[in-house]
Motif scaffolding. Structure first.
Motif, PDB file in Angstrom:
ATOM      1  N   LEU A 198      64.953   0.648  10.882  1.00 31.73           N
ATOM      2  CA  LEU A 198      64.053   1.105   9.830  1.00 31.73           C
ATOM      3  C   LEU A 198      62.609   0.863  10.237  1.00 31.73           C
ATOM      4  CD1 LEU A 198      65.601   0.032   6.415  1.00 31.73           C
ATOM      5  CD2 LEU A 198      65.880   2.140   7.695  1.00 31.73           C
TER       6      LEU A 198
ATOM      7  N   TRP B  86      70.326  -1.732   9.502  1.00 35.23           N
ATOM      8  CA  TRP B  86      68.928  -1.354   9.233  1.00 35.23           C
ATOM      9  C   TRP B  86      67.965  -1.785  10.318  1.00 35.23           C
ATOM     10  CZ3 TRP B  86      70.461   1.860   6.027  1.00 35.23           C
ATOM     11  CH2 TRP B  86      71.316   1.569   4.956  1.00 35.23           C
TER      12      TRP B  86
ATOM     13  N   GLU C  39      54.247   3.786   6.929  1.00 33.24           N
ATOM     14  CA  GLU C  39      53.391   4.726   7.653  1.00 33.24           C
ATOM     15  C   GLU C  39      52.059   4.839   6.902  1.00 33.24           C
ATOM     16  OE1 GLU C  39      54.612   8.912   6.591  1.00 33.24           O
ATOM     17  OE2 GLU C  39      56.592   7.971   6.597  1.00 33.24           O
TER      18      GLU C  39
ATOM     19  N   TYR D 290      55.556  -3.916   4.515  1.00 39.33           N
ATOM     20  CA  TYR D 290      56.213  -3.448   3.295  1.00 39.33           C
ATOM     21  C   TYR D 290      56.562  -4.635   2.405  1.00 39.33           C
ATOM     22  CZ  TYR D 290      60.071  -1.365   0.568  1.00 39.33           C
ATOM     23  OH  TYR D 290      60.896  -0.948  -0.421  1.00 39.33           O
TER      24      TYR D 290
ATOM     25  N   ASP E 136      63.997   6.456   0.972  1.00 36.82           N
ATOM     26  CA  ASP E 136      63.695   7.488   1.967  1.00 36.82           C
ATOM     27  C   ASP E 136      64.266   7.122   3.329  1.00 36.82           C
ATOM     28  OD1 ASP E 136      62.408   9.138   0.307  1.00 36.82           O
ATOM     29  OD2 ASP E 136      60.367   8.553   0.872  1.00 36.82           O
ATOM     30  N   ARG E 137      64.189   5.846   3.638  1.00 39.29           N
ATOM     31  CA  ARG E 137      64.603   5.421   4.977  1.00 39.29           C
ATOM     32  C   ARG E 137      66.097   5.175   5.061  1.00 39.29           C
ATOM     33  NH1 ARG E 137      59.559   4.425   4.398  1.00 39.29           N
ATOM     34  NH2 ARG E 137      58.086   3.930   6.083  1.00 39.29           N
ATOM     35  N   ALA E 138      66.628   4.495   4.048  1.00 45.45           N
ATOM     36  CA  ALA E 138      68.021   4.061   4.150  1.00 45.45           C
ATOM     37  C   ALA E 138      68.983   4.956   3.388  1.00 45.45           C
ATOM     38  CB  ALA E 138      68.143   2.627   3.632  1.00 45.45           C
TER      39      ALA E 138
END
Lengths: 533, 504
Positions: A478, A475, A482, A405, A385-387
């Motif tokens: 990032l 990154w 959440e 994480y 989702d992020r990268a």
């Protein structure tokens, strides 16, 4: 449970939610999502209620009286004429120690998958409709005790899954979706054939003394119910029972997926959206092994004994082959997919041992693999989702950037490797102990231990490539987890740690049933007295 | 023929008589109402409903009409009324009623509205042919009814004349049709030459004594089968099907694929049952007279038909053509029920037909409604339809899933009963072939789903609005698919009560 049809409720609640969503406007994303969330949350609550009222000493398996939360009424009744007997099909639900853990697992994984679906933005309404339909199918498979009903639920999952992969999936989604669909339909076609064959071989004695052909799984387990002329009767001298067993096994094996039927899995996983991968790995793969334990084992005990070495062999191939292929992957998600194949091999190996310890390990491994792999796929989802990439070599040093994480990742990875005090260790250990104790598959077991080594290899290597080392400049922006993601990770982590420290919580649920099942397979149904239950 | 016999016979023929009267009224109204042709559709509808009423009235009735006069066979006539026939007649009438509704909303038919009277008159001719085909027990009457059906359908296949393909379809249909009916007639003449009669019951009793030239007799049977096989589009007599289905107006295509096929099957089943069964044993299996090996013929043809239908459908890009091949495959499945030669198999066929009526007409209906709007039946033009017209797309998806035979749709029940009959007769190999065929068929049915839901459209397509009556019509076909998929007791009970074929 005082007559409250709780199993029906837990199974068809998603359909109810689906109907509600059907009438919600298309753009009401919030209310659609919350409806799904409420439905799946109630499911978890109901599962907990079931667990609280669960009788740990009732065996189930073949004995209708010791199944729990039974609901049984006539669904189809077609009166007979001279050349055609009466057709009676029951709506027959109930759970025992083998279905209870999987029912829990389904409820938990579905809830977490719902939370994980929060960021699906495309055709939200359609997504949740399909999602909830899938949910009903999954629950239904685990609670159905009538083969016909079982088959209907089994097939009910195909279409939603096709759409969920095909519409909301990645770039090669169309290919992956149709491949999944055709593979699994091919499998279920064999199951259907064996189902019809069994129907014509066994007769159930009704309360009024009349005999009718039956789809009732429990009646099919009793050799005395088989007719002298039935094509799948145990006294039948032909090898039809062997062929039927292999066909049925193949049908279930496609779902596990067992080598060499596994090729749909990596495609389906890589293309499916994260929540669907979670469901696929967390619940759907267990249907195959559950089906074998629920249907193949007790109905064909003598053939199970005959073929146990081969089941063990395929378990071993799954373990070692899956691990070797996983090691060669450059795609994070594909690696997890192949590790799934490897871990499902442990289930097969444990089942092949035909010992209480081994089968206990196998069922526990089904539950543990469900939670661990679900977490692993969520982990891939977070980083993707992020990268927007899943290349293992594209990352590095994420531990610095996303410490929380990385913490969860470490727990999940170590659980997958089988580190003591985490749940994966217990089930793998039980599987190995059980399998080692069975002479015929001892060699296979010894070779299978390679899987642990290889598993540690690819998992640690992944940990190193993605999370350790120097942080890739790309990154540095990032964000860490959440709150929504915490909600997904914390319960799974808690379960993994809790079952690692106190596995009896789960083992006690299944132990009586597994014992009975092993007994049925090894000695036949007639040897078991149910005194004291 | 005495008067009492005549009145008895006419009484049994009430549905056919009603239909004939309706046909005349249609022609008359067509002449009277030049300007407002709308009324004709309603006249047609009323005629069909009246016919349907008499068919339903006949359900408990059975008997022989038009005995041929020979004293020893005095009770066996040219026409047999029994529950089996009534079932198929009902299928035909229900299909016809739905086709009238189809025609009311079809753009193709609206464009030729000035000839609507002829259109319905020809359709009624077809229906009349079908009704006679279903209950005929005399080879001459069988031939005549097949011809009546065929001649009307040749014209209807090219009726609209809107596209070149219309005429092509019509011509192809006629050429193939004439050849096969010629073959059939030759077969009939051989049978007559050998037995001296055209009455099926008399043939049955004559061939019990083995004095026939079996080679010639088998040859005659194969010729007769060619005629019937052409009507049910079984391989190798299926070649006309894709071209005609694609070229003909879609209402006619849908009608041919359900009603015409039902009539053909009814004829085949009745022919085999009355002419060749010597007795039915206690478990419901038909014991044939050893003059011709129907079992082998039907098994081979059915495997050939479904495999060919399914594999050819894989490559089709035109939906009408794909459904044509799919209907060939379904003819193959249905033949499985005949191949087992048992009451069980017959029940399965009846169930399958009831279900097939719903799902196949449903699929054609949705394809027509879509074609009305986008003027195309090409599968590529369906891209993104699932989002622009959710109702139609979802309905089509369900019809196709039912055609594949997945639970919880009625298609599954239809297939289940066929397989149950096969396993009961110990024909497991055949069941495996059929099941693998089902898996193959999944691919092309789901391909439509893929285009509707998975593929991004190149140009945004407009929403296809369906009028209220059309929505209701779709739902009328759609809802029973679910009901019978989950609760199939009434369906099976109906089929089980309708397997009486008078004879013996």
């Amino acid at each position: 449970m005082n007559g409250f049809p709780i199993l029906t409720f837990i199974t068809f609640l998603p359909i109810l939610g689906m109907i509600v969503i059907l009438f919600l406007p298309k753009d009401q994303y919030r209310s659609i999502r919350y409806t799904a969330l409420i439905v799946t949350a109630i499911q978890v609550l109901l599962a907990v209620v079931l667990l609280a009222n669960y009788n740990y000493s009732a065996a189930g398996i073949f004995d209708a009286k010791s199944f729990q939360f039974i609901e049984k009424f006539r669904w189809i009744e077609i009166s007979g004429i001279s050349w055609l007997g009466t057709i009676k099909i029951d709506y027959f639900l109930g759970i025992d120690g083998i279905s209870m853990p999987l029912l829990l697992l389904t409820a938990i994984i579905t809830l977490i998958a719902t939370i994980s679906s929060w960021n699906i933005e495309k055709a939200v309404k359609g997504y949740f409709i399909m999602f909830l339909l899938l949910d009903t199918g999954m629950m239904g498979v685990f609670v159905a005790l009538d083969f016909f009903l079982f088959y209907i639920f089994w097939e009910l999952m195909l279409l939603p899954m096709y759409f969920l992969i095909g519409i909301w999936g990645g770039p090669r989604k169309e290919y992956a979706a149709i491949k999944f669909f055709i593979y699994t339909l091919l499998g279920s076609v064999f199951i259907l054939l064996v189902m019809i064959g069994l129907y014509f071989s066994a007769q159930e004695t009704l309360a009024d003394g009349s005999k009718v052909f039956t789809f009732n799984l429990l009646a099919l387990m009793n050799p005395q119910n088989f007719t002298a002329t039935g094509i799948l009767s145990p006294i039948n001298p032909h090898n039809l029972r062997l062929i039927a067993y292999i066909a049925l096994f193949a049908g279930f094996a496609i779902k596990i997926p067992m080598f060499p039927f596994h090729t749909w899995l990596p495609d389906a996983h890589v293309e499916a959206p994260t929540p669907i991968s979670v469901i696929l790995a967390g619940v759907l793969l267990k249907m195959g092994t559950y089906g074998i334990l629920r249907v193949s084992y007790p109905i064909f005990p003598e053939i199970t004994r005959e073929l146990m070495w081969y089941i063990g062999l395929f378990g071993m191939i799954n373990i070692v082959y899956g691990a070797l292929v996983a090691m060669a992957q450059k795609d994070f998600k594909k690696l997890i997919a192949y590790s799934s194949i490897s871990h499902m091999g442990y289930v097969l190996l444990g089942m092949a041992s035909l010992s209480t310890t081994g089968v206990n390990g196998a069922v526990l491994q089904m539950f543990n693999h469900g939670t661990i792999t679900a977490m692993l796929f969520l982990i891939v989802g977070v980083v993707y989702d992020r990268a927007h990439t899943r290349g293992l070599n594209d990352f590095g040093g994420l531990a610095v950037q996303m410490p929380a994480y990385t913490g969860f990742v470490t727990v999940a990875f170590f659980a997958a490797i089988g580190l003591p005090s985490l749940s994966g260790f217990i089930s793998e250990a039980l599987v190995f102990i059980g399998a080692f104790g069975t002479d015929s598959i001892r060699t296979l077991t010894i070779i299978s231990t390679l899987g642990i080594l290889l598993g540690a290899g690819y998992m640690l290597w992944t940990l190193q490539r993605v999370f350790l080392g120097k942080l890739n400049e790309k990154w540095t922006s990032l964000p860490d987890l959440e709150p929504r993601e915490y909600v997904m990770f914390v319960p799974l982590t808690a379960i993994i740690i809790f079952l690692g420290v106190y596995p009896s919580a789960m083992l006690d649920i299944m132990n009586t049933s597994v014992n009975t099942l092993v007994n049925v397979v090894n000695n036949g149904i007639h040897t078991i007295t149910l005194g004291g239950l | 023929m005495e008067l009492s016999n005549l009145s008895h016979s006419l009484n049994l023929l009430l549905p056919e008589l009603t239909l004939s009267i309706a046909l005349l009224v249609l022609v008359l109204f067509d002449l009277i109402f030049h300007h407002d042709k709308k009324i004709i559709s309603y006249v047609a509808l009323i005629g069909l409903l009246a016919t349907g009423f008499f068919v339903i009235n006949q359900f408990s009735l059975s008997g022989f009409a038009f005995s041929t006069g020979n004293e020893s066979y005095r009770n066996f006539g040219m026409i047999t009324i029994d529950s089996f026939g009534s079932f198929f007649k009902l299928i035909v009438i229900v299909a016809s009623v739905i086709i009238v509704f189809f025609s009311l909303s079809s753009d193709e038919i609206k464009k030729t509205s000035e000839r609507i009277g002829e259109y319905y008159a020809l359709i009624f001719g077809m229906i009349l042919g079908m009704l006679f085909m279903i209950s005929a027990t005399d080879l001459i009457l069988i031939y005549l009814s097949v011809e009546l059906l065929s001649l009307s359908s040749y014209v209807l296949a090219g009726f609209t004349k809107l596209r070149e393909r219309n005429s092509e379809a019509s011509l192809k249909y006629m050429i193939y049709g004439s050849v096969s009916s010629g073959l059939m007639l030759f077969g009939i003449s051989l049978v007559y030459g050998m037995t001296g009669t055209t009455n099926l019951y008399m043939i049955n009793s004559l061939i019990q004594i083995p004095h026939l030239n079996l080679f010639t007799f088998s040859f005659a049977m194969i010729l007769i089968f060619a005629g019937i096989g052409y009507k049910i589009s079984s391989a190798p007599f299926h070649f006309w099907t894709p071209d005609v289905y694609e070229g003909a107006p879609i209402t006619i295509t849908a009608f041919l694929s359900v009603a015409s096929k039902a009539a053909g099957f009814a004829l085949l089943i009745r022919f085999v049952k009355i002419t060749f069964v010597s007795y039915i044993d206690t478990s419901g299996f038909w014991q044939l007279i050893h003059v011709f090996d129907w079992k082998t013929l039907i098994v081979v043809i059915s495997i050939f038909t479904m495999t060919l239908g399914n594999f050819s459908a894989l490559w089709q890009d035109n939906l009408k053509r794909m459904l044509a091949y799919s209907s060939i495959a379904h003819a193959g499945y249905i033949m499985l029920g005949l191949a087992v030669l048992s009451n069980q198999g017959l029940t399965a066929m009846l169930i399958y037909f009831a279900v097939y009526l719903l799902m196949n007409l449903g699929a054609f209906l949705v394809v027509m409604l879509i074609a009305n709007k986008i003027n195309s039946e090409e599968i590529d033009d369906y891209d993104g339809l699932g989002y622009s017209s959710p109702f139609l797309a979802a309905s089509l998806a369900i019809f196709l899933i039912s055609l594949t035979g997945l639970p919880p749709t009625a298609g599954f029940i239809g297939k289940l009963y066929l397989f149950v009959a096969l396993v009961d007769a110990n024909m497991i190999g055949l069941a495996v072939v059929a099941l693998l065929n089902t898996v193959v068929s999944l691919y092309y049915y789901v391909r439509v789903l893929k285009h509707m839901y998975l593929t991004k459209p190149e140009t945004a397509i407009p929403e296809i609005k369906t009028s209220k009556p059309n929505t209701i019509l779709v739902l009328v076909l759609l809802i029973p698919i679910f009901i019978f998929g989950i609760y199939f007791t009434p369906l099976v009970d109906l089929a089980k009560g309708c397997i009486t074929i008078l004879g013996l």
